[in-house]
Design an enzyme around this catalytic site. Structure first.
Site, PDB file in Angstrom:
ATOM      1  N   TYR A  40      79.570 -20.897  33.976  1.00 43.21           N
ATOM      2  CA  TYR A  40      79.085 -21.762  33.451  1.00 43.21           C
ATOM      3  C   TYR A  40      77.988 -23.223  33.902  1.00 43.21           C
ATOM      4  O   TYR A  40      76.843 -22.584  34.826  1.00 43.21           O
ATOM      5  CB  TYR A  40      80.390 -22.454  32.981  1.00 43.21           C
ATOM      6  CG  TYR A  40      79.710 -23.142  31.281  1.00 43.21           C
ATOM      7  CD1 TYR A  40      79.278 -22.002  30.128  1.00 43.21           C
ATOM      8  CD2 TYR A  40      80.288 -24.497  30.998  1.00 43.21           C
ATOM      9  CE1 TYR A  40      79.373 -22.949  28.828  1.00 43.21           C
ATOM     10  CE2 TYR A  40      80.565 -25.087  29.864  1.00 43.21           C
ATOM     11  CZ  TYR A  40      79.820 -24.267  29.060  1.00 43.21           C
ATOM     12  OH  TYR A  40      80.121 -24.462  27.735  1.00 43.21           O
ATOM     13  N   LYS A  95      84.544   1.984  14.732  1.00 40.53           N
ATOM     14  CA  LYS A  95      83.442   2.325  15.056  1.00 40.53           C
ATOM     15  C   LYS A  95      82.790   1.361  17.012  1.00 40.53           C
ATOM     16  O   LYS A  95      81.822   2.021  17.459  1.00 40.53           O
ATOM     17  CB  LYS A  95      82.013   1.513  14.338  1.00 40.53           C
ATOM     18  CG  LYS A  95      80.579   2.605  14.421  1.00 40.53           C
ATOM     19  CD  LYS A  95      80.886   3.915  14.206  1.00 40.53           C
ATOM     20  CE  LYS A  95      79.286   4.514  13.725  1.00 40.53           C
ATOM     21  NZ  LYS A  95      78.743   4.328  12.566  1.00 40.53           N
ATOM     22  N   ALA A 199      73.578   9.487   2.215  1.00 39.29           N
ATOM     23  CA  ALA A 199      73.714  10.015   3.299  1.00 39.29           C
ATOM     24  C   ALA A 199      72.653  11.553   2.615  1.00 39.29           C
ATOM     25  O   ALA A 199      71.854  11.846   3.122  1.00 39.29           O
ATOM     26  CB  ALA A 199      74.474  10.971   3.558  1.00 39.29           C
TER      27      ALA A 199
END
Length: 757
Positions: A40, A95, A199
């Site tokens: 940082y 996911k 799809a």
């Protein structure tokens, strides 16, 4: 499983021990003030200024190049429909988990709370600089088409809507191979598509790019065949409307070569299936239940090639075969898009991989003698370890060839080896093991079933189809505990070895045991008394064929459990001494640690035998053994007893089994860091190989090492795996977790499968 119980288990899984499924972890040191000043202020200013001057330096100094956004507005979540942005978050985290474990890609999941297409697109565009790629997820059609189209046009990073393209890519590979098997050209086959969502549209477009002809394609929706004379068609439906005189799905399937199901369960009847052409290709991909049941379909048509979205049948069309590896390849060449060429490359690579010889690890995992290209194997298995080495390479090459890559790859072999070494491939091992057990569940005796943790493990094993439990202990107590955890006792055998109900079987076991041990100091009275003890009774169940495997040791010391096991089960032919190994599932990869439980200070010859048994166990799991014999020194001839016996054991193995990849004595860090090993000891048989087994000179070192890995690095432990036994019996570590006991159940089942074969 009871639906309420399953619901509770799912909620508990997501809530504990930490809410959610993913987290951010540091990749740099942060131990000192100097580290923090670099991470940082003031050190961070330097990369900021560098990126200000050169935008692409963000890939050099930040995580952007390996970071994908999984973005949804929650309008078409799985089978749940429009549940909203916030409710979609668990799916998006899931996911992200798949991206990580399959391709080592980091993910931030982002839920955008708007159904307005313009607002959604603007939000994604504003946050896009953070990411190396965008994975759109669970957005309903037709908005999904517009969102993806515009983002691909307006962003310079890869964008893909997986719901559209994932199924298309996997099913296209399967279709190409199925057509090849039945001797039909894709340009000649008639294709019926059930469903007209994102799809279905993407699948049909991709099939056409591989040669399918528009005149041979019929698409249906909930109203029937999509015809050109039907009014108010969306642009996507109009694209695939037919002028053929067909009204229903039943009409369309007459003499059709291919059925692609992306709709809902049980739409196709046996009569409709029988009306199709010879050698029909049927991809019934509705989840969780297909358009026609798999067993019913293959019973109706012997000449069928069938695929579904389910893992319990051959030819699973699973999106995880595609999206992690497509993004991996795109990120690695810093592609500005995922274009048609890249998708087609993924299709071809998947199709070709199914034709190549399957690694033994995959054969073993799916309990097959040999998976070979054919009607029951037209696409690779989801846990095939070769996927990460094949699909990203094909995608990256296509990105370079089509001009969307910003960096070149000069050494493709090195790139492939880098891919194979990534984290994603290593965490599938337990899933492979459990899948293999499920292929042929066995009767497993749990000798301490009146312990609630043991009973929970047996419940999971039963409900997941891993094993058929046989529960030993106080029957009343077991039934009470089963009621408490909602474990349905129907079909579960509960046995109290001390009860009068078991007198006849106990007498039979007593007689058998006494006959075998009467010349070793065991009286008939001793035998009768011992048969009231669970470990003796359980071992005799396995011996007599009343059960296939035994698990014990959760609540008792190892010594108390091993004694009856060795007396009753005995050692396999040619084995004089048993040993134990623990399989550690680590970020490094699967790692066997031996001997963790039995031999306290083995001799050189015993060490050599432990090494051979470890090698055999490794092959049992389909892993070619690469074994380091560990010490506190590297290739030293010190007179210390441990070093000397390791040297002697290695020499013995090198002379007797020169083909075995084993070496030592070597320190653990050198064994696991091949770069260090190659620089200092280039003569070692371990150079340029990935060590997957460590054999220690004494039990104290091996036992401490595996427990250290388990506690400090949160590595999953499977074991101790008892090696050298005549029949499947394994002794749990004292106080083992439920997860560890479930894993050991899978080991016991697979062990029984192999020994029975």
């Amino acid at each position: 499983m009871d639906s309420d119980k399953k619901k509770k288990e799912a909620l508990q899984y997501h809530a504990e021990p930490t809410p959610g499924k993913i987290k951010v972890v540091p990749t740099k040191k942060y131990d000192t003030q100097r580290d923090l000043s670099l991470a940082y202020s003031p050190g961070v200013a330097e990369p900021c200024l560098a990126i200000e001057k050169e935008f692409n330096d963000a890939y050099k100094y930040t995580a952007k190049g390996n970071l994908v956004a999984v973005i949804s507005n929650g309008t078409a979540v799985l089978g749940l429909g429009d549940i909203g942005a916030m409710a979609s978050k668990p799916v998006m985290e899931g996911k992200g988990l798949l991206f990580k474990i399959f391709a080592d890609i980091d993910v931030f999941d982002i839920e955008v709370d708007t159904k307005n297409v313009d607002a959604f697109i603007e939000t994604v565009k504003n946050i896009a600089p953070t990411f190396g790629g965008i994975n759109l997820e669970d957005i309903k059609a037709p908005e999904a088409f517009e969102i993806e189209r515009r983002l691909k046009e307006e962003l310079d990073i890869p964008v893909m809507h997986d719901d559209q393209h994932g199924t298309a890519i996997i099913s296209a590979a399967a279709l190409l191979n199925a057509c090849e098997l039945v001797g039909k050209k894709i340009s000649d086959v008639t294709i019926v598509i059930s469903g007209a969502g994102a799809a279905a549209v993407s699948c049909t477009r991709l099939y056409k790019s591989f040669g399918a002809l528009a005149k041979n394609i019929v698409m249906t929706d909930s109203k029937g065949v999509i015809r050109k004379d039907r009014g108010s068609l969306t642009p996507q439906k109009a694209e695939f409307a037919t002028d053929r005189d067909l009204d229903t799905l039943e009409d369309a399937l007459i003499n059709a070569d291919v059925f692609i199901g992306l709709s809902m369960a049980n739409l196709v009847t046996p009569k409709m299936l029988l009306s199709m052409a010879n050698d029909p290709i049927v991809f019934a991909m509705a989840n969780p239940n297909p358009e026609i049941d798999y067993d019913l379909a293959v019973k109706t048509r012997k000449d069928i090639i069938m695929a579904t979205g389910r893992s319990d049948h051959p030819n699973q069309v699973n999106n995880v075969l595609g999206f992690p590896f497509i993004f991996r390849g795109a990120l690695d060449v810093r592609a500005t898009a995922i274009n048609e060429e890249m998708k087609q490359a993924a299709v071809k690579a998947l199709a070709e991989l199914a034709k190549k010889p399957v690694p033994e690890q995959v054969n073993i995992a799916y309990n097959k003698t040999k998976l070979t290209f054919g009607k029951d194997y037209i696409i690779p298995k989801p846990f095939d370890p070769r996927l990460i080495g094949e699909i990203p390479v094909a995608v990256a090459k296509a990105a370079i060839d089509s001009g969307v890559a910003q960096i070149e790859i000069e050494d493709w072999n090195a790139y492939k080896q880098q891919l194979l070494g990534r984290l994603g491939d290593n965490n599938k091992f337990l899933e492979l093991l459990i899948d293999r057990a499920k292929q042929q569940p066995k009767r497993v005796v749990y000798a301490e079933a009146d312990q609630i943790q043991v009973l929970k493990a047996a419940q999971i094993a039963f409900e997941e189809g891993i094993a058929i439990p046989v529960l030993l202990g106080n029957k009343a107590m077991i039934l009470e505990l089963m009621n408490e955890i909602k474990f349905d006792a129907k079909g579960i055998e509960i046995i109290d070895p001390k009860s009068n109900d078991e007198a006849a079987r106990r007498d039979l076991y007593t007689e058998k045991y006494w006959q075998e041990r009467q010349r070793k100091g065991i009286t008939y009275y001793d035998a009768k008394s011992l048969m009231r003890e669970r470990n003796y009774f359980g071992a005799m169940m396995v011996n007599m064929g009343d059960a296939d495997a035994l698990l014990s040791g959760y609540s008792r010391s190892y010594n108390r459990v091993i004694k009856p096991v060795l007396e009753l089960i005995g050692l396999a032919p040619g084995i004089r001494r048993a040993a134990a190994t623990n399989l550690m599932i680590t970020d490094y990869g699967p790692l066997f640690v031996s001997d963790t439980s039995i031999n306290i200070t083995p001799s050189a010859k015993e060490l050599a035998k432990i090494t051979r048994m470890t090698a055999a166990t490794s092959r049992f799991f389909g892993i070619d053994p690469v074994i380091a014999m560990v010490s506190y020194t590297n290739f030293n001839t010190a007179k210390d007893m441990d070093v000397a016996k390791v040297n002697e054991a290695v020499s013995l193995l090198h002379r007797t089994y020169p083909e075995m990849v084993v070496d030592g004595p070597v320190q653990t860090d050198f064994a696991l860091n091949n770069k260090m090993l190659k620089e200092r000891f280039p003569f070692s048989k371990l150079v340029n190989k990935r060590v997957n087994a460590l054999v220690f000179p004494n039990l104290s070192a091996a036992n401490s090492t595996y427990k250290l890995l388990k506690e400090l690095h949160k590595a999953s432990s499977v074991g101790p795996i008892l090696m050298g036994m005549k029949k499947p019996v394994h002794i749990l570590q004292l106080g083992a977790s439920v997860e560890e006991m479930v894993n050991m159940t899978a080991i016991a089942v697979v062990d029984a499968q192999v020994k029975q074969q």
